[in-house]
Design a protein around this motif. Sequence first.
Motif, PDB file in Angstrom:
ATOM      1  N   GLY A  67      -1.886  -7.987   7.049  1.00 14.69           N
ATOM      2  CA  GLY A  67      -2.043  -9.043   8.056  1.00 14.69           C
ATOM      3  C   GLY A  67      -2.165  -8.432   9.446  1.00 14.69           C
ATOM      4  N   LYS A  68      -1.258  -7.523   9.731  1.00 11.90           N
ATOM      5  CA  LYS A  68      -1.244  -6.883  11.045  1.00 11.90           C
ATOM      6  C   LYS A  68      -2.553  -6.122  11.292  1.00 11.90           C
ATOM      7  N   MET A  69      -2.989  -5.432  10.269  1.00  2.20           N
ATOM      8  CA  MET A  69      -4.213  -4.638  10.415  1.00  2.20           C
ATOM      9  C   MET A  69      -5.407  -5.544  10.717  1.00  2.20           C
ATOM     10  N   ARG A  70      -5.490  -6.644   9.967  1.00  2.00           N
ATOM     11  CA  ARG A  70      -6.604  -7.567  10.184  1.00  2.00           C
ATOM     12  C   ARG A  70      -6.562  -8.145  11.596  1.00  2.00           C
ATOM     13  N   GLN A  71      -5.340  -8.368  12.056  1.00  4.87           N
ATOM     14  CA  GLN A  71      -5.183  -8.893  13.421  1.00  4.87           C
ATOM     15  C   GLN A  71      -5.665  -7.868  14.448  1.00  4.87           C
ATOM     16  N   GLN A  72      -5.186  -6.632  14.262  1.00  4.63           N
ATOM     17  CA  GLN A  72      -5.571  -5.568  15.198  1.00  4.63           C
ATOM     18  C   GLN A  72      -7.087  -5.361  15.212  1.00  4.63           C
ATOM     19  N   LEU A  73      -7.703  -5.564  14.061  1.00  9.38           N
ATOM     20  CA  LEU A  73      -9.150  -5.343  13.959  1.00  9.38           C
ATOM     21  C   LEU A  73      -9.952  -6.585  14.333  1.00  9.38           C
ATOM     22  N   ASN A  74      -9.236  -7.686  14.471  1.00  9.31           N
ATOM     23  CA  ASN A  74      -9.903  -8.968  14.662  1.00  9.31           C
ATOM     24  C   ASN A  74     -10.917  -9.207  13.541  1.00  9.31           C
ATOM     25  N   ALA A  75     -10.478  -8.916  12.318  1.00  7.60           N
ATOM     26  CA  ALA A  75     -11.362  -9.006  11.146  1.00  7.60           C
ATOM     27  C   ALA A  75     -10.597  -9.689  10.023  1.00  7.60           C
ATOM     28  N   PRO A  76     -10.632 -11.015   9.962  1.00 11.51           N
ATOM     29  CA  PRO A  76      -9.775 -11.738   9.006  1.00 11.51           C
ATOM     30  C   PRO A  76     -10.062 -11.434   7.536  1.00 11.51           C
ATOM     31  N   ASP A  77     -11.264 -10.916   7.224  1.00 12.05           N
ATOM     32  CA  ASP A  77     -11.587 -10.651   5.810  1.00 12.05           C
ATOM     33  C   ASP A  77     -11.514  -9.169   5.446  1.00 12.05           C
ATOM     34  N   PHE A  78     -11.096  -8.337   6.410  1.00 11.18           N
ATOM     35  CA  PHE A  78     -11.135  -6.891   6.176  1.00 11.18           C
ATOM     36  C   PHE A  78     -10.432  -6.520   4.867  1.00 11.18           C
ATOM     37  N   ALA A  79     -11.135  -5.801   4.014  1.00  9.58           N
ATOM     38  CA  ALA A  79     -10.557  -5.284   2.771  1.00  9.58           C
ATOM     39  C   ALA A  79     -11.399  -4.084   2.356  1.00  9.58           C
ATOM     40  N   ASN A  80     -10.788  -3.226   1.574  1.00 12.53           N
ATOM     41  CA  ASN A  80     -11.564  -2.062   1.126  1.00 12.53           C
ATOM     42  C   ASN A  80     -11.091  -1.640  -0.255  1.00 12.53           C
ATOM     43  N   PHE A  81     -11.184  -0.372  -0.533  1.00  8.56           N
ATOM     44  CA  PHE A  81     -10.863   0.081  -1.873  1.00  8.56           C
ATOM     45  C   PHE A  81      -9.369  -0.031  -2.169  1.00  8.56           C
ATOM     46  N   PHE A  82      -8.552   0.292  -1.157  1.00  7.24           N
ATOM     47  CA  PHE A  82      -7.104   0.334  -1.363  1.00  7.24           C
ATOM     48  C   PHE A  82      -6.436  -0.989  -1.014  1.00  7.24           C
ATOM     49  N   ILE A  83      -7.087  -1.741  -0.131  1.00  9.53           N
ATOM     50  CA  ILE A  83      -6.386  -2.864   0.479  1.00  9.53           C
ATOM     51  C   ILE A  83      -7.096  -4.164   0.209  1.00  9.53           C
ATOM     52  N   GLY A  84      -6.333  -5.112  -0.325  1.00 11.01           N
ATOM     53  CA  GLY A  84      -6.884  -6.410  -0.681  1.00 11.01           C
ATOM     54  C   GLY A  84      -6.196  -6.872  -1.950  1.00 11.01           C
ATOM     55  N   ASP A  85      -6.849  -7.753  -2.673  1.00 12.09           N
ATOM     56  CA  ASP A  85      -6.280  -8.275  -3.909  1.00 12.09           C
ATOM     57  C   ASP A  85      -6.750  -7.390  -5.074  1.00 12.09           C
ATOM     58  N   GLY A  86      -5.788  -6.631  -5.646  1.00 12.30           N
ATOM     59  CA  GLY A  86      -6.101  -5.621  -6.664  1.00 12.30           C
ATOM     60  C   GLY A  86      -7.042  -6.110  -7.761  1.00 12.30           C
ATOM     61  N   LYS A  87      -6.771  -7.316  -8.281  1.00  9.50           N
ATOM     62  CA  LYS A  87      -7.588  -7.820  -9.395  1.00  9.50           C
ATOM     63  C   LYS A  87      -9.014  -8.114  -8.929  1.00  9.50           C
ATOM     64  N   ARG A  88      -9.111  -8.722  -7.737  1.00 12.08           N
ATOM     65  CA  ARG A  88     -10.457  -9.028  -7.226  1.00 12.08           C
ATOM     66  C   ARG A  88     -11.220  -7.742  -6.914  1.00 12.08           C
ATOM     67  N   ILE A  89     -10.518  -6.751  -6.399  1.00 13.48           N
ATOM     68  CA  ILE A  89     -11.175  -5.467  -6.124  1.00 13.48           C
ATOM     69  C   ILE A  89     -11.675  -4.866  -7.446  1.00 13.48           C
ATOM     70  N   ARG A  90     -10.809  -4.891  -8.460  1.00  7.61           N
ATOM     71  CA  ARG A  90     -11.187  -4.321  -9.759  1.00  7.61           C
ATOM     72  C   ARG A  90     -12.452  -5.012 -10.301  1.00  7.61           C
ATOM     73  N   ASP A  91     -12.462  -6.350 -10.236  1.00  9.05           N
ATOM     74  CA  ASP A  91     -13.621  -7.065 -10.767  1.00  9.05           C
ATOM     75  C   ASP A  91     -14.881  -6.751  -9.967  1.00  9.05           C
ATOM     76  N   GLY A  92     -14.723  -6.650  -8.647  1.00  8.50           N
ATOM     77  CA  GLY A  92     -15.876  -6.319  -7.793  1.00  8.50           C
ATOM     78  C   GLY A  92     -16.404  -4.921  -8.092  1.00  8.50           C
ATOM     79  N   VAL A  93     -15.477  -3.981  -8.266  1.00 10.06           N
ATOM     80  CA  VAL A  93     -15.885  -2.600  -8.518  1.00 10.06           C
ATOM     81  C   VAL A  93     -16.527  -2.487  -9.912  1.00 10.06           C
ATOM     82  N   LEU A  94     -15.967  -3.222 -10.886  1.00 11.38           N
ATOM     83  CA  LEU A  94     -16.563  -3.210 -12.235  1.00 11.38           C
ATOM     84  C   LEU A  94     -18.010  -3.709 -12.193  1.00 11.38           C
ATOM     85  N   ALA A  95     -18.202  -4.838 -11.505  1.00  5.10           N
ATOM     86  CA  ALA A  95     -19.562  -5.392 -11.407  1.00  5.10           C
ATOM     87  C   ALA A  95     -20.463  -4.429 -10.638  1.00  5.10           C
ATOM     88  N   ALA A  96     -19.902  -3.797  -9.614  1.00  6.27           N
ATOM     89  CA  ALA A  96     -20.697  -2.855  -8.808  1.00  6.27           C
ATOM     90  C   ALA A  96     -21.054  -1.615  -9.631  1.00  6.27           C
TER      91      ALA A  96
END
Length: 462
Positions: free
Chosen positions: A239-268
Amino acid sequence: MKESQRPDSESRLKPISRRALLQSASAVAVAGVMGNRSFAESSDATPAAQPDKSKAFPDKFLWGCATAGHQVEGNNTSSDLWLMEHLPESIFKEPSGDACDHYHLYPQDISMLADLGFNAYRFSLEWARIEPEEGFFSNAELEHYRRMLAACREHHLTTLLTYSHFSVPRWFAFKGGWQNPAAPDLYARFCEKATRRLGDLVDYASTFNEPDIPQLLNWINLPGTQGKSLIEALQGGLGKMRQQLNAPDFANFFIGDGKRIRDGVLAAHHKGKAAMKSARSDMPVGFNLAMSDDQPAPEDSHLAEKRADVYGPWLEVAKQCDYLGVQVYSRSIVGKKDLPPPKGAETTQVGWEFYPECVEHVVRYASKETGVPVIVTENGIATNDDTRRVEYFQRALAGLKRAIDDGVDVRGYVCWSLLDNFEWMSGFEPKFGIVAVDLATQKRTIKPSGAMLGNIATRNSL
Ligand code: BGC
């Protein structure tokens, strides 16, 4: 950040002969002992000596070293991680800065690797350089990677190219990273462009480095956090990071919802692989799986559940791949989650147990589960005491040889890492390299472990 001094061009670019390299490494070696034998004695049997057939590896076995773009290139300024490193309350210990300046010094590094006796180099593309703004592809950066691949060819090195090793372009992270439903198509477009330009020089392509990490992190407890997993600890700051970045959707490989990341990476992975094959149908494509030598705790072991959760989906995917890269460093005793290393066990700079036999156990498991050829694409330890790295490699390779002798289809061994480099959130402190790097001068110094492994590679034999 300290401004790094440029090395004088002579010492940076002068090719180093294999003899000079080995001499310098052996000079260091005589200072250290392993057990009651010197390094040189234990590791440096002359390449000219008649190889003992029982110690030989299969013909054309790959012996390599690995790096990853963000960890060695330096100034990867369009990436998500560069941004995170420079936040006021960064979770990174220090910024990557110039790293090992491999972006400029790759000709010297690649020739050093070949001179040491290796026949393969694994490195990665930085998508953030190639597509720094969405839809803008830099021909100059693609050419840079083409020159790297060509340098490998010149030195007769087999190339293992990873298209995605954790970092992503910052614009991609701002749009939700791998959680963005458009991520697989965005990634596939990059894979297609890169393969059209580079594919003819690639021997083994990988869609993803350690795509199972978002799941694996759920099984690792942070010391002192009363059962909190590493991922929970990372998410705490999101939350803090997104605030500092002014990026409410910021997510990457390590950070975000693990299951959604896994599904995205699988499809990718699927779309990325198809895109690569559409550009070069005969290019071998696989990926690199993070694996631990999982062993059951005496009570309440959730080992089967861990395997199904972390590796399960990826081992299935691997069955459709041309090869599987396995990356293994230690063992985990699996209770409800991974338990800390046993009391009294030797641990390395990053807290992992010194357990070289993990390589043998994991290649046996990965090969049995998938039936595809396996390449160990990362293995090594973080230590300031190179005598421990020498022993680790020797025991790891003895185990690998046992597995091969039993018929396990292993095609290569790639150590982590060529250089002491930027170990992500831990900064530059952990030393995984077989070559030391002076960050102020960018001077490289070969460690005895590098000379030893290079000699094994040259002999293709223990
Ligand atoms: C990663 C490397 C990392 C190494 C040591 C692997 O998980 O692929 O980037 O430096 O382990 O932590």
